[in-house]
Design a protein around this motif. Structure first.
Motif, PDB file in Angstrom:
ATOM      1  N   TRP A 268       0.815  -1.201   0.000  1.00 12.00           N
ATOM      2  CA  TRP A 268       0.000   0.000   0.000  1.00 12.00           C
ATOM      3  C   TRP A 268       0.857   1.263   0.000  1.00 12.00           C
ATOM      4  CZ3 TRP A 268      -5.201   1.585   1.936  1.00 12.00           C
ATOM      5  CH2 TRP A 268      -6.183   0.662   1.569  1.00 12.00           C
ATOM      6  N   ILE A 269       2.013   1.179   0.632  1.00 10.74           N
ATOM      7  CA  ILE A 269       2.850   2.379   0.745  1.00 10.74           C
ATOM      8  C   ILE A 269       3.207   2.905  -0.637  1.00 10.74           C
ATOM      9  CG2 ILE A 269       4.970   3.342   1.716  1.00 10.74           C
ATOM     10  CD1 ILE A 269       4.927   0.957   3.709  1.00 10.74           C
TER      11      ILE A 269
ATOM     12  N   GLY B 197      10.858  15.675  -5.596  1.00 11.12           N
ATOM     13  CA  GLY B 197      11.893  14.879  -4.954  1.00 11.12           C
ATOM     14  C   GLY B 197      11.584  14.472  -3.528  1.00 11.12           C
ATOM     15  N   GLN B 198      10.368  14.707  -3.063  1.00  7.93           N
ATOM     16  CA  GLN B 198       9.971  14.324  -1.717  1.00  7.93           C
ATOM     17  C   GLN B 198       8.742  13.430  -1.775  1.00  7.93           C
ATOM     18  OE1 GLN B 198       9.621  17.568   1.052  1.00  7.93           O
ATOM     19  NE2 GLN B 198      11.423  18.640   0.254  1.00  7.93           N
ATOM     20  N   GLY B 199       8.600  12.582  -0.779  1.00 10.86           N
ATOM     21  CA  GLY B 199       7.470  11.673  -0.742  1.00 10.86           C
ATOM     22  C   GLY B 199       6.373  12.170   0.178  1.00 10.86           C
ATOM     23  N   VAL B 200       5.112  11.912  -0.216  1.00 11.72           N
ATOM     24  CA  VAL B 200       3.955  12.290   0.592  1.00 11.72           C
ATOM     25  C   VAL B 200       2.977  11.119   0.630  1.00 11.72           C
ATOM     26  CG1 VAL B 200       2.121  13.975   0.989  1.00 11.72           C
ATOM     27  CG2 VAL B 200       4.221  14.676  -0.211  1.00 11.72           C
ATOM     28  N   LEU B 201       2.488  10.822   1.822  1.00  7.53           N
ATOM     29  CA  LEU B 201       1.418   9.837   1.992  1.00  7.53           C
ATOM     30  C   LEU B 201       0.190  10.580   2.492  1.00  7.53           C
ATOM     31  CD1 LEU B 201       3.391   6.951   3.757  1.00  7.53           C
ATOM     32  CD2 LEU B 201       2.581   6.974   1.393  1.00  7.53           C
TER      33      LEU B 201
ATOM     34  N   ILE C 166       5.407   5.208   9.575  1.00 10.92           N
ATOM     35  CA  ILE C 166       5.598   4.581   8.271  1.00 10.92           C
ATOM     36  C   ILE C 166       6.321   5.537   7.338  1.00 10.92           C
ATOM     37  CG2 ILE C 166       4.400   3.730   6.223  1.00 10.92           C
ATOM     38  CD1 ILE C 166       2.265   2.590   8.142  1.00 10.92           C
ATOM     39  N   ALA C 167       5.917   6.810   7.353  1.00  5.86           N
ATOM     40  CA  ALA C 167       6.583   7.814   6.520  1.00  5.86           C
ATOM     41  C   ALA C 167       8.044   7.960   6.913  1.00  5.86           C
ATOM     42  CB  ALA C 167       5.863   9.156   6.637  1.00  5.86           C
ATOM     43  N   ALA C 168       8.333   7.945   8.217  1.00  7.22           N
ATOM     44  CA  ALA C 168       9.716   8.082   8.679  1.00  7.22           C
ATOM     45  C   ALA C 168      10.558   6.887   8.246  1.00  7.22           C
ATOM     46  CB  ALA C 168       9.746   8.237  10.196  1.00  7.22           C
ATOM     47  N   ALA C 169       9.995   5.683   8.342  1.00  9.37           N
ATOM     48  CA  ALA C 169      10.730   4.487   7.922  1.00  9.37           C
ATOM     49  C   ALA C 169      10.980   4.507   6.420  1.00  9.37           C
ATOM     50  CB  ALA C 169       9.945   3.233   8.315  1.00  9.37           C
ATOM     51  N   THR C 170       9.986   4.962   5.654  1.00 12.28           N
ATOM     52  CA  THR C 170      10.151   5.077   4.207  1.00 12.28           C
ATOM     53  C   THR C 170      11.238   6.091   3.872  1.00 12.28           C
ATOM     54  OG1 THR C 170       7.814   4.526   3.910  1.00 12.28           O
ATOM     55  CG2 THR C 170       8.944   5.552   2.038  1.00 12.28           C
ATOM     56  N   SER C 171      11.270   7.179   4.604  1.00 13.45           N
ATOM     57  CA  SER C 171      12.295   8.213   4.401  1.00 13.45           C
ATOM     58  C   SER C 171      13.694   7.654   4.642  1.00 13.45           C
ATOM     59  CB  SER C 171      12.020   9.393   5.331  1.00 13.45           C
ATOM     60  OG  SER C 171      13.035  10.366   5.224  1.00 13.45           O
TER      61      SER C 171
ATOM     62  N   GLY D 298       9.917   5.431  -7.667  1.00 11.12           N
ATOM     63  CA  GLY D 298      10.453   6.422  -8.594  1.00 11.12           C
ATOM     64  C   GLY D 298       9.397   7.331  -9.192  1.00 11.12           C
ATOM     65  N   ARG D 299       8.123   7.022  -8.904  1.00 11.73           N
ATOM     66  CA  ARG D 299       7.009   7.844  -9.383  1.00 11.73           C
ATOM     67  C   ARG D 299       5.850   7.669  -8.424  1.00 11.73           C
ATOM     68  NH1 ARG D 299       4.250   5.716 -14.705  1.00 11.73           N
ATOM     69  NH2 ARG D 299       2.610   6.989 -13.759  1.00 11.73           N
ATOM     70  N   SER D 300       4.819   8.489  -8.585  1.00 12.44           N
ATOM     71  CA  SER D 300       3.651   8.384  -7.724  1.00 12.44           C
ATOM     72  C   SER D 300       2.909   7.082  -7.996  1.00 12.44           C
ATOM     73  CB  SER D 300       2.718   9.571  -7.953  1.00 12.44           C
ATOM     74  OG  SER D 300       3.353  10.777  -7.589  1.00 12.44           O
ATOM     75  N   GLY D 301       2.223   6.588  -6.966  1.00 12.52           N
ATOM     76  CA  GLY D 301       1.528   5.317  -7.062  1.00 12.52           C
ATOM     77  C   GLY D 301       0.204   5.398  -7.780  1.00 12.52           C
ATOM     78  N   GLN D 302      -0.390   4.229  -8.032  1.00 11.72           N
ATOM     79  CA  GLN D 302      -1.589   4.131  -8.856  1.00 11.72           C
ATOM     80  C   GLN D 302      -2.828   4.726  -8.207  1.00 11.72           C
ATOM     81  OE1 GLN D 302      -1.505  -0.424  -8.244  1.00 11.72           O
ATOM     82  NE2 GLN D 302      -3.640  -0.027  -8.762  1.00 11.72           N
ATOM     83  N   PHE D 303      -2.824   4.895  -6.889  1.00 10.90           N
ATOM     84  CA  PHE D 303      -3.993   5.445  -6.191  1.00 10.90           C
ATOM     85  C   PHE D 303      -3.830   6.922  -5.856  1.00 10.90           C
ATOM     86  CE2 PHE D 303      -4.521   0.905  -5.287  1.00 10.90           C
ATOM     87  CZ  PHE D 303      -5.837   0.746  -5.669  1.00 10.90           C
ATOM     88  N   VAL D 304      -2.934   7.589  -6.566  1.00 11.70           N
ATOM     89  CA  VAL D 304      -2.709   9.022  -6.345  1.00 11.70           C
ATOM     90  C   VAL D 304      -3.344   9.799  -7.483  1.00 11.70           C
ATOM     91  CG1 VAL D 304      -0.953  10.827  -6.200  1.00 11.70           C
ATOM     92  CG2 VAL D 304      -0.604   8.648  -5.030  1.00 11.70           C
TER      93      VAL D 304
END
Length: 307
Positions: free
Chosen positions: A152-153, A162-166, A215-220, A296-302
């Motif tokens: 899901w992440i 260049g930054q990730g957002v959930l 989860i965001a911190a671990a992904t970072s 490397g790109r945004s996910g399918q549910f974005v």
């Protein structure tokens, strides 16, 4: 005489064979000396890879009784998984009838952690009903109820400058993300030795329970870039899914399980993957690090406006 569960050359049917849980289950069973029949929707590079590994490929639809019946011939144990779609009950009935007629001895059913009689999600309630239907067969039956997949992440991940957002409607709720590959070890183990697991319901969790800030911190940490969690309302979440053309069935399900999540339905952790699957489950950081290509790109549910 050796027990059936100890015979190394049995034939197993894996549905969803090119999916998150099915692919590894196919490979594990082949590596352990079993024959595997992989049911797929179409032939492609993924099914070709399974064929190259030694699987028998069968193309068919789980709603097609004749196709499923053909796929069940000679099968000892079968794994059933179906997407979040309105036809789950129909597919389960077809699967159960075909398996019963073919003399299949055991089945492993992938349900979900929110499955219960009183679920507000239509899909979650249907999963509960399908569990009860399968329990009424004579086959050895095991139900797996995973919490949200670690996958899901990446699916709900947005890459922006260049930054990730959930952006998710989960508030400060918590769960222990579980990878599909880890569930595959449990699936393969139960198919090989179904007797101890008959009529059992197993919730499957990853190793560490955390909220989405964690989860965001671990992904970072895994990606080496900033990643943040932005809580949104269930209504905004539903509107985003609708803008992507997602089905009303899926939107109704995800909206209601988001509320379940906030209410603690998805919480918990356990050692079932280690005990049953003999596998140490991946942490979020390990999962993301090993699958950096998915980020490397945004996910399918974005929403398309964010990609």
């Amino acid at each position: 005489m050796a027990l059936l569960s100890q015979q190394p050359d049995r034939l197993f049917l894996i549905t969803g064979a090119t999916g998150k849980t099915g692919t590894t289950a196919v490979h594990l069973l082949l590596e352990r000396g079993h024959r595997v029949r992989a049911l797929v929707h179409r032939e492609d590079d993924r099914s070709a890879a399974l064929a190259a590994a030694g699987a028998e490929i069968v193309v068919g639809d789980l709603l097609d009784l004749h196709a499923v019946s053909s796929a069940m011939r000679g099968v000892s144990g079968a794994y059933f998984v179906y997407p979040i779609a309105p036809a789950l009950v129909d597919a389960t009935v077809v699967f159960a009838q075909a398996a019963t007629e073919a003399g299949v001895r055991s089945i492993v059913n992938l349900s979900q952690i929110s499955a219960r009689r009183e679920a507000a999600s239509n899909a979650a309630r249907q999963h509960w009903l399908c569990e009860r239907l399968l329990d009424r067969t004579s086959m050895l039956t095991t139900h797996l109820r995973p919490t949200f997949f670690a996958e899901w992440i990446s699916q709900f991940w947005s890459l922006e400058d260049g930054q990730g957002v959930l952006r998710l409607p989960f508030g400060t709720g918590r769960h222990a993300p579980v990878a599909g590959v880890d569930q595959s070890y449990v699936i393969a183990a139960i198919l090989e030795n179904p007797e101890p697991h008959d009529r059992q319901i197993y919730p499957l969790h990853g190793p560490v329970e955390m909220d989405n800030y964690g989860i965001a911190a671990a992904t970072s940490r895994a990606l080496g870039i900033p990643v943040r969690y932005e809580p949104i309302s269930v209504e905004e979440f539903a509107d985003r899914l609708a803008s992507l053309g997602m089905s009303s069935h899926l939107i109704q399900h995800l909206s209601n399980v988001a509320i379940d999540y906030q209410n603690g339905i998805f919480r918990g952790t356990n050692n079932l993957i280690e005990v049953i699957g003999n596998r140490t489950p991946l942490t979020v950081e390990e999962f993301v690090h090993d699958r950096r290509h998915l980020f490397g790109r945004s996910g399918q549910f974005v929403s398309a406006s964010l990609t």
